[in-house]
Design a protein around this motif. Structure first.
Motif, PDB file in Angstrom:
ATOM      1  N   VAL A 291       0.840  -1.201   0.000  1.00  0.00           N
ATOM      2  CA  VAL A 291       0.000   0.000   0.000  1.00  0.00           C
ATOM      3  C   VAL A 291       0.874   1.249   0.000  1.00  0.00           C
ATOM      4  O   VAL A 291       2.066   1.199   0.328  1.00  0.00           O
ATOM      5  CB  VAL A 291      -0.957   0.044   1.221  1.00  0.00           C
ATOM      6  N   ASP A 292       0.257   2.375  -0.371  1.00  0.00           N
ATOM      7  CA  ASP A 292       0.842   3.692  -0.146  1.00  0.00           C
ATOM      8  C   ASP A 292       0.176   4.254   1.104  1.00  0.00           C
ATOM      9  O   ASP A 292      -1.036   4.465   1.116  1.00  0.00           O
ATOM     10  CB  ASP A 292       0.589   4.613  -1.337  1.00  0.00           C
ATOM     11  N   PHE A 293       0.962   4.495   2.147  1.00  0.00           N
ATOM     12  CA  PHE A 293       0.370   4.922   3.414  1.00  0.00           C
ATOM     13  C   PHE A 293      -0.199   6.333   3.307  1.00  0.00           C
ATOM     14  O   PHE A 293       0.451   7.253   2.801  1.00  0.00           O
ATOM     15  CB  PHE A 293       1.408   4.889   4.534  1.00  0.00           C
ATOM     16  N   VAL A 294      -1.433   6.489   3.782  1.00  0.00           N
ATOM     17  CA  VAL A 294      -2.056   7.812   3.904  1.00  0.00           C
ATOM     18  C   VAL A 294      -2.750   7.884   5.269  1.00  0.00           C
ATOM     19  O   VAL A 294      -3.433   6.938   5.665  1.00  0.00           O
ATOM     20  CB  VAL A 294      -3.083   8.092   2.787  1.00  0.00           C
ATOM     21  N   PRO A 295      -2.595   8.967   5.999  1.00  0.00           N
ATOM     22  CA  PRO A 295      -3.199   9.068   7.327  1.00  0.00           C
ATOM     23  C   PRO A 295      -4.666   9.506   7.256  1.00  0.00           C
ATOM     24  O   PRO A 295      -5.047  10.579   7.740  1.00  0.00           O
ATOM     25  CB  PRO A 295      -2.324  10.122   8.016  1.00  0.00           C
ATOM     26  N   ILE A 296      -5.503   8.680   6.615  1.00  0.00           N
ATOM     27  CA  ILE A 296      -6.944   8.954   6.545  1.00  0.00           C
ATOM     28  C   ILE A 296      -7.634   7.920   7.419  1.00  0.00           C
ATOM     29  O   ILE A 296      -7.758   6.747   7.048  1.00  0.00           O
ATOM     30  CB  ILE A 296      -7.455   8.868   5.090  1.00  0.00           C
ATOM     31  N   ASN A 297      -8.059   8.331   8.610  1.00  0.00           N
ATOM     32  CA  ASN A 297      -8.589   7.387   9.591  1.00  0.00           C
ATOM     33  C   ASN A 297      -9.543   8.109  10.539  1.00  0.00           C
ATOM     34  O   ASN A 297      -9.778   9.318  10.380  1.00  0.00           O
ATOM     35  CB  ASN A 297      -7.421   6.732  10.349  1.00  0.00           C
ATOM     36  N   PRO A 298     -10.099   7.428  11.523  1.00  0.00           N
ATOM     37  CA  PRO A 298     -11.039   8.078  12.439  1.00  0.00           C
ATOM     38  C   PRO A 298     -10.459   9.250  13.226  1.00  0.00           C
ATOM     39  O   PRO A 298     -11.210  10.079  13.746  1.00  0.00           O
ATOM     40  CB  PRO A 298     -11.457   6.935  13.379  1.00  0.00           C
ATOM     41  N   LYS A 299      -9.138   9.340  13.322  1.00  0.00           N
ATOM     42  CA  LYS A 299      -8.535  10.438  14.078  1.00  0.00           C
ATOM     43  C   LYS A 299      -8.686  11.781  13.371  1.00  0.00           C
ATOM     44  O   LYS A 299      -8.651  12.829  14.018  1.00  0.00           O
ATOM     45  CB  LYS A 299      -7.059  10.145  14.348  1.00  0.00           C
ATOM     46  N   ASN A 300      -8.812  11.761  12.038  1.00  0.00           N
ATOM     47  CA  ASN A 300      -8.912  13.042  11.330  1.00  0.00           C
ATOM     48  C   ASN A 300     -10.104  13.111  10.377  1.00  0.00           C
ATOM     49  O   ASN A 300     -10.169  13.979   9.518  1.00  0.00           O
ATOM     50  CB  ASN A 300      -7.612  13.334  10.559  1.00  0.00           C
ATOM     51  N   THR A 301     -11.053  12.186  10.533  1.00  0.00           N
ATOM     52  CA  THR A 301     -12.270  12.236   9.710  1.00  0.00           C
ATOM     53  C   THR A 301     -13.502  12.004  10.573  1.00  0.00           C
ATOM     54  O   THR A 301     -13.425  11.408  11.651  1.00  0.00           O
ATOM     55  CB  THR A 301     -12.254  11.160   8.598  1.00  0.00           C
ATOM     56  N   ASP A 302     -14.624  12.483  10.081  1.00  0.00           N
ATOM     57  CA  ASP A 302     -15.912  12.227  10.735  1.00  0.00           C
ATOM     58  C   ASP A 302     -16.646  11.067  10.082  1.00  0.00           C
ATOM     59  O   ASP A 302     -17.705  10.651  10.558  1.00  0.00           O
ATOM     60  CB  ASP A 302     -16.784  13.487  10.668  1.00  0.00           C
ATOM     61  N   GLY A 303     -16.111  10.547   8.989  1.00  0.00           N
ATOM     62  CA  GLY A 303     -16.710   9.420   8.294  1.00  0.00           C
ATOM     63  C   GLY A 303     -15.855   9.051   7.089  1.00  0.00           C
ATOM     64  O   GLY A 303     -14.988   9.829   6.661  1.00  0.00           O
ATOM     65  N   LEU A 304     -16.084   7.851   6.546  1.00  0.00           N
ATOM     66  CA  LEU A 304     -15.303   7.359   5.421  1.00  0.00           C
ATOM     67  C   LEU A 304     -16.216   6.864   4.307  1.00  0.00           C
ATOM     68  O   LEU A 304     -17.242   6.228   4.568  1.00  0.00           O
ATOM     69  CB  LEU A 304     -14.396   6.200   5.850  1.00  0.00           C
ATOM     70  N   ILE A 305     -15.837   7.154   3.060  1.00  0.00           N
ATOM     71  CA  ILE A 305     -16.423   6.519   1.886  1.00  0.00           C
ATOM     72  C   ILE A 305     -15.379   5.548   1.370  1.00  0.00           C
ATOM     73  O   ILE A 305     -14.236   5.933   1.111  1.00  0.00           O
ATOM     74  CB  ILE A 305     -16.801   7.547   0.808  1.00  0.00           C
ATOM     75  N   VAL A 306     -15.765   4.279   1.226  1.00  0.00           N
ATOM     76  CA  VAL A 306     -14.808   3.221   0.881  1.00  0.00           C
ATOM     77  C   VAL A 306     -15.287   2.506  -0.381  1.00  0.00           C
ATOM     78  O   VAL A 306     -16.418   2.025  -0.432  1.00  0.00           O
ATOM     79  CB  VAL A 306     -14.652   2.206   2.031  1.00  0.00           C
ATOM     80  N   PHE A 307     -14.409   2.442  -1.376  1.00  0.00           N
ATOM     81  CA  PHE A 307     -14.758   1.831  -2.657  1.00  0.00           C
ATOM     82  C   PHE A 307     -14.353   0.358  -2.680  1.00  0.00           C
ATOM     83  O   PHE A 307     -13.191   0.016  -2.455  1.00  0.00           O
ATOM     84  CB  PHE A 307     -14.072   2.580  -3.802  1.00  0.00           C
TER      85      PHE A 307
ATOM     86  N   LEU B 272     -13.902  -0.556  12.181  1.00  0.00           N
ATOM     87  CA  LEU B 272     -14.332   0.836  12.334  1.00  0.00           C
ATOM     88  C   LEU B 272     -15.852   0.931  12.421  1.00  0.00           C
ATOM     89  O   LEU B 272     -16.393   1.735  13.196  1.00  0.00           O
ATOM     90  CB  LEU B 272     -13.830   1.675  11.153  1.00  0.00           C
ATOM     91  N   ILE B 273     -16.542   0.114  11.636  1.00  0.00           N
ATOM     92  CA  ILE B 273     -18.015   0.099  11.682  1.00  0.00           C
ATOM     93  C   ILE B 273     -18.488  -0.351  13.057  1.00  0.00           C
ATOM     94  O   ILE B 273     -19.417   0.241  13.631  1.00  0.00           O
ATOM     95  CB  ILE B 273     -18.577  -0.811  10.575  1.00  0.00           C
ATOM     96  N   ARG B 274     -17.840  -1.372  13.608  1.00  0.00           N
ATOM     97  CA  ARG B 274     -18.224  -1.841  14.942  1.00  0.00           C
ATOM     98  C   ARG B 274     -17.978  -0.782  15.999  1.00  0.00           C
ATOM     99  O   ARG B 274     -18.670  -0.746  17.031  1.00  0.00           O
ATOM    100  CB  ARG B 274     -17.451  -3.122  15.283  1.00  0.00           C
ATOM    101  N   GLU B 275     -16.998   0.097  15.750  1.00  0.00           N
ATOM    102  CA  GLU B 275     -16.715   1.190  16.684  1.00  0.00           C
ATOM    103  C   GLU B 275     -17.584   2.412  16.414  1.00  0.00           C
ATOM    104  O   GLU B 275     -17.379   3.477  17.000  1.00  0.00           O
ATOM    105  CB  GLU B 275     -15.237   1.569  16.580  1.00  0.00           C
ATOM    106  N   ASN B 276     -18.554   2.253  15.511  1.00  0.00           N
ATOM    107  CA  ASN B 276     -19.543   3.289  15.182  1.00  0.00           C
ATOM    108  C   ASN B 276     -18.965   4.486  14.433  1.00  0.00           C
ATOM    109  O   ASN B 276     -19.538   5.581  14.474  1.00  0.00           O
ATOM    110  CB  ASN B 276     -20.268   3.772  16.453  1.00  0.00           C
ATOM    111  N   HIS B 277     -17.837   4.296  13.761  1.00  0.00           N
ATOM    112  CA  HIS B 277     -17.355   5.345  12.869  1.00  0.00           C
ATOM    113  C   HIS B 277     -18.138   5.232  11.571  1.00  0.00           C
ATOM    114  O   HIS B 277     -18.193   4.155  10.969  1.00  0.00           O
ATOM    115  CB  HIS B 277     -15.857   5.195  12.593  1.00  0.00           C
ATOM    116  N   PRO B 278     -18.789   6.318  11.113  1.00  0.00           N
ATOM    117  CA  PRO B 278     -19.624   6.226   9.913  1.00  0.00           C
ATOM    118  C   PRO B 278     -18.828   5.799   8.680  1.00  0.00           C
ATOM    119  O   PRO B 278     -17.797   6.400   8.351  1.00  0.00           O
ATOM    120  CB  PRO B 278     -20.158   7.650   9.751  1.00  0.00           C
ATOM    121  N   VAL B 279     -19.308   4.760   8.001  1.00  0.00           N
ATOM    122  CA  VAL B 279     -18.676   4.250   6.787  1.00  0.00           C
ATOM    123  C   VAL B 279     -19.762   3.973   5.753  1.00  0.00           C
ATOM    124  O   VAL B 279     -20.791   3.371   6.072  1.00  0.00           O
ATOM    125  CB  VAL B 279     -17.880   2.959   7.054  1.00  0.00           C
ATOM    126  N   LEU B 280     -19.529   4.417   4.528  1.00  0.00           N
ATOM    127  CA  LEU B 280     -20.412   4.104   3.412  1.00  0.00           C
ATOM    128  C   LEU B 280     -19.589   3.441   2.322  1.00  0.00           C
ATOM    129  O   LEU B 280     -18.575   3.993   1.873  1.00  0.00           O
ATOM    130  CB  LEU B 280     -21.080   5.374   2.862  1.00  0.00           C
TER     131      LEU B 280
END
Length: 317
Positions: free
Chosen positions: A75-91, A106-114
């Motif tokens: 992978v190419d590391f990118v710091p996109i995670n629950p620490k700096n987002t309010d939700g994630l869109i995942v393809f 993350l879903i089990r931890e109730n971080h919004p994911v679509l």
């Protein structure tokens, strides 16, 4: 309901199971989706972090290498995670059990994911794959075709869009009383070279076929090249229909008939759904299905005069 955001307005992270800069061509499925998300972000006044991995050589042979928030060799590391987002869109597809487990945690931890595209458990926005395949097969049958081959995506994505479109093909073939010969199905991994190789595989199997339905346009364009190299005329000898309705198909020779998926609109709607959920306006629906419709050009056997006519009125894109 009082909401607390990472910044003044919601911040959404965008992750995919493969690299954005995947090949040297501009046939990127993610590009119109990302453009739709970017446009929606301006309207919704929110922040978006795009994770865009890069292949080693920008060729179709590059291995899957997404931008991802957990460091790894692939992978190419990118710091996109629950620490700096309010939700994630995942393809989808994520192409990795480890990546899938991370998002599910993350879903089990109730971080919004679509999720965009089928294949994972959780709120998902997806094209109406069955109707798109059914419309295409019915159109080919109307042209008199009874031996219809199919180019599927990735064999590792049978729980995702690849599987949905492949299962729709089998279902429609059976429902219409057509012969189901396994030699008429080949996997091309949704890339140009894959469609090219898969078509040669079908030809070399010596199975009879008069039409090809492809799970995406990129493979369909590869199939056209393979057929023309082997002396087949399109559509006189073999008709072809793609899926996605990418702009590149409009300038192919002949122009490619295709199932239209409003990718730009799909990107817009994905961000709208997630941001409205983050802001407490609506809950995330478990399934949002985006309508598809068939765009008739010439590779299906229709005359040039019918170019760009839709089987049904298109939704606004």
């Amino acid at each position: 309901m009082s909401m607390t955001f990472r910044s003044k307005e919601p911040t959404v992270g965008i992750l995919a199971g493969w690299q954005f800069y995947r090949t040297a061509t501009n046939l990127s499925y993610l590009k119109p989706l990302f453009n739709g998300i970017n446009k929606a972000a301006q309207t919704l006044n929110c922040n978006v972090f795009f994770g865009c991995g890069m292949g080693a050589s920008a060729t179709a042979e590059d291995p899957i290498r997404p931008a991802w928030p957990i460091a790894a060799l692939d992978v190419d590391f990118v710091p996109i995670n629950p620490k700096n987002t309010d939700g994630l869109i995942v393809f989808n597809p994520l192409h990795s059990a480890t990546r899938s487990q991370f998002i599910q945690s993350l879903i089990r931890e109730n971080h919004p994911v679509l999720f965009v595209g089928s294949g994972e458990s959780g709120p998902t926005i997806v094209a109406d794959n069955f109707k798109g395949i059914d419309d295409a097969i019915q159109h080919l049958i109307d042209h008199g075709h009874r031996q219809i081959a199919f180019l599927a995506g990735s064999p590792e994505d049978l729980t995702g869009d690849t599987g949905e479109r492949l299962n729709a093909y089998y279902s429609c073939i059976e429902r219409n009383g057509l012969e189901c010969d396994p030699r008429r199905v080949a996997f091309g991994r949704h890339v140009f070279d894959g469609g090219y190789d898969a078509t040669h595989q079908i030809i070399n199997s010596q199975v009879d076929f008069t039409a090809i339905l492809s799970s995406n346009d990129e493979m369909a364009l590869g199939a056209m090249k393979a057929l023309q190299e082997r002396g087949y005329r399109i559509p006189q000898d073999v008709a072809i229909i793609g899926f996605d309705n990418r702009l590149e198909g409009t300038v192919s020779d002949p122009p490619l008939s295709s199932v239209h998926v409003p990718l730009f609109t799909m990107g817009q709607q994905s961000l709208e759904l997630l941001v409205n959920h983050i802001r407490g306006v609506n809950n995330l629906p478990m399934l949002t299905k985006i309508p598809t419709h068939l765009i008739i050009r010439e590779t299906c056997g229709c005359s040039p005069e019918r170019t760009f006519i839709a089987v049904e009125p298109p939704a606004k894109d």
